[in-house]
Design a protein around this motif. Sequence first.
Motif, mmCIF file in Angstrom:
data_model
loop_
_atom_site.group_PDB
_atom_site.id
_atom_site.type_symbol
_atom_site.label_atom_id
_atom_site.label_comp_id
_atom_site.label_asym_id
_atom_site.label_seq_id
_atom_site.Cartn_x
_atom_site.Cartn_y
_atom_site.Cartn_z
ATOM 1 N N ASN A 62 -9.441 0.225 -4.954
ATOM 2 C CA ASN A 62 -9.401 1.269 -5.024
ATOM 3 C C ASN A 62 -8.366 2.447 -5.834
ATOM 4 O O ASN A 62 -9.120 1.387 -7.145
ATOM 5 C CB ASN A 62 -7.376 1.020 -4.293
ATOM 6 N N ALA B 247 -4.530 -0.822 -7.932
ATOM 7 C CA ALA B 247 -5.039 0.938 -7.654
ATOM 8 C C ALA B 247 -5.936 0.440 -9.366
ATOM 9 O O ALA B 247 -5.478 0.931 -10.721
ATOM 10 C CB ALA B 247 -3.459 1.627 -7.906
ATOM 11 N N TYR C 24 -4.458 3.775 0.055
ATOM 12 C CA TYR C 24 -4.569 2.431 -0.302
ATOM 13 C C TYR C 24 -4.647 1.280 0.377
ATOM 14 O O TYR C 24 -4.260 1.463 1.814
ATOM 15 C CB TYR C 24 -3.418 2.375 -1.243
ATOM 16 N N ASP D 27 0.430 -1.366 -0.204
ATOM 17 C CA ASP D 27 -0.055 -0.061 -0.036
ATOM 18 C C ASP D 27 0.621 1.371 0.174
ATOM 19 O O ASP D 27 0.564 2.443 -0.532
ATOM 20 C CB ASP D 27 -1.320 -0.057 1.103
#
Length: 883
Positions: A670, A648, A680, A600
């Motif tokens: 995300n 992502a 995230y 993250d």
Amino acid sequence: MRRRARHGRWPGLRTVAGQVFILQWVIVVLLVLAAMAVLVWQTHSAQISSARQRTMAAAVSLADSPSTAVALRSASPSAALQPVAQQIGRAAGVDFVAVLNTRGFRYTDPRPDLIGKRATGDFSRALAGISYTELFHGAPTDAVRAVVPVKDRSQRVVGIVTTGVELSTLRTTLYRALPWMVAGAVGALLLATAAAAWVSRRLSAQTHGLGPSEVTRMYEHHDAVLHAVREGVIVVDSEQRLTLANDEARRLLKLPGDAEGRRIADLNLPPRTEEMLRSGRSSSDEIHDGGDRLLAVNHRPTGRGGGPAGSVTTLRDTTELRDLTGRAEAAARRLQLVYDAGMRIGTSLDAERTATELAEVAVPRFADVATVDLLDAALTGQEPPPGASPAMRRVTIKGVPESQALQPMGAQVTVEPATSQAQGLAGPRAVLVSDLATTAGRQAIAPEHADRLLRAGFHSVIQVPLHARGTVLGLVNFWRRGPQRFERDDLSTAEELAARAAVSIDNARRYAREHTLAVSLQRSLLPGELPQQDAVDAAFRYLPAQAGVGGDWFDVIPLPGARVALVVGDVVGHGFHAAATMGRLRTAIHNFSALELDPDEILACLDQLVSRLDQEPAPDNGAAAVTGATLLYTVYDSTTGHCEMARAGHVPPVLVRPDGGVEMLDVPANLPLGLGSAPYETHTMTLEPGSRLVLYTDGLVENRELDINDGLDRLQHALGHTGRSSDQTCTDVLEALLPEQPLDDIALLVATTRTLDPDRIAQWDVPADPAAVAPVRAECVRRLHQWGLEEIAFTVELILSELITNAVRYGTPPITVRLLHDEIFTCEVSDASSTAPHVRRAGAFEEGGRGLFMVAQLAQRWGTRYTPQGKTIWTELTINHTT
């Protein structure tokens, strides 16, 4: 009386002008009434259409807002949604905005007394996920109503938004506009009456107040004049019957005495003349063959101004224009050929295909045979070197069997000096060899080649260089062997055809060059082969799109501690910008991975990087180039089977368990990189040995013919097999999902997990006492001897002595030592302190500061990894490393 009417007296009703006025006034009144009715209907329809659009726009804006779905699941939906609904209603100009739950009960309404009550109407279509508008009749009021479902992130309907404009509001608006419509109609009627009166007065002045009988006598006079002129006149009615033909028309067309009243098809006219008389087209001075003479024909349809439908045709005898007509038709054919060339040449960015299109246009309409020879540089996308001896290859031949005298397709074409080919390549104009049999013609082609051509029947040729933007690309040859030779008039046509093809071929050459450069850049930025590591058995496939290059990429990054990072990403767009951005992101990921950051945290750093890249102005036009990217980052630890994933905006990974079960991992989606600073989330799980992780880009599961949900289902079906290697899995997936013409890049990475043998892992807890360093160090050395690693035992002993001593002296308990016997031997010392040591150069009289410097010199690599419990200092040594 006629003189007084001429000077302004109103015409009588018995005159032609008076009758015309009455007829015009009646028609105007009817038209105004009809226009008034149509205008009222159109206005009402436009109001309803506008209301449908406004209500649908307002409903969609509220339903598609993520906060609406969240508010519907909150404890007090009305408190959260009522202010928003009122604000949207005022902004959109609608009478009501209501948010309903799935049972139809209101959460919001302009009338507070209706909140909590069930709305009237059938909302089954909205509950099925369909948005629509309707004319609603019922309580509390009739209205134009839009109904839009509210969906959560899983596309499940959680509520309904209705917006509407009341029909009473529309009627009020129409009533306000009605007086203006009536006023406009009255004004139009008065204006049309005045215009009709003015026209009638003008008509009365022009006809001197004549009545119908006087007009009849005038027609008889005109009929006598009509038959006396030396130009044929024909009048045909709407039923294709001849109604009038003067004497000259009868002579020119040899019409029978009873021709008037008969159909055109029964008069035995020349076919072209008959076709024109039966058509509705107009023509001017069109030349027709009348047997022993040429006729210049003018044809005009009638009835457009309100008169009787039909046509009027005039004919003139123009036999002397026969030769001119032949030349005009030849010019028309050339123009049509050039037009067809513009439509058919250059349909693709392929040089050989464009050359074939040129030959297909030219044969047989312009030449009997056409050959196109292109320079090798033009075919490979390079710039032809100036002054060099041209090397050409025949890329197309049209109109002759391969057994004829011309060189076949694919053959290398040699340009001999002092020939017409050399002249054509040297200059921008076409070269004409009108007679190959003459001495000059044989010398222009080369005598031995000319003999073969003459035996094959060829007699003339036009050779045109393919010039575009100052660059010579090749040569096109137009050959004839029929009865007609090439003439100088044909040179302009040949040059026009070659010029159109040359521009398209040059565009193809430039595209090939740019595409080659882009592909080379993309290939240089992608990994050539996977690095050596033992955590997973990885295999990959990368397939670029057919046109352009994209920003898809993948990576396998070995990490300390028998771990590995698996990466798959996709940059928005195609071309150089996407490929360059992909290279920058890939480099950044390698750097961030070396810092031992969590997944993250790596995504957060990359998000900031992409945001900065989006703000950089593009070098060509100064505008910011929107980047954006999706990414899936996974870290797998082969010592524990622990796996951490973060994505992502990327498509989710797929896990194939050792028993063959397939699971789409629920990794938090995300936001894509560069779209925001939201934190995230990381997905954590433990994988069994032999599990297969499948990472890919969206080009694999989504294209024009395949919906992404169907693509994901087909992917899971293709993975449902046990006992497959990573490489075989890649092959199976591509066979099942690869489209015939990929429009987007496809990156596929399959990793089969392994677990480090517990016998190759050794771990000790170290008391926070300097005296405990030696016993632990001795245990480590004994374990090295058990593993057969005596050659690195001394080096490991020195490294562990320094690291354990630093942890006891400066760290915080608990302190742990771990040894990993993998392809790379790893020593790890962990403690609960978050303070990391740094290498420094000790002074000449300082006793400390040399330990980490010694560790850095002895180990192949070393570093610090932060954990939730503190930190871990690790070192790596190759198995055959010696001190």
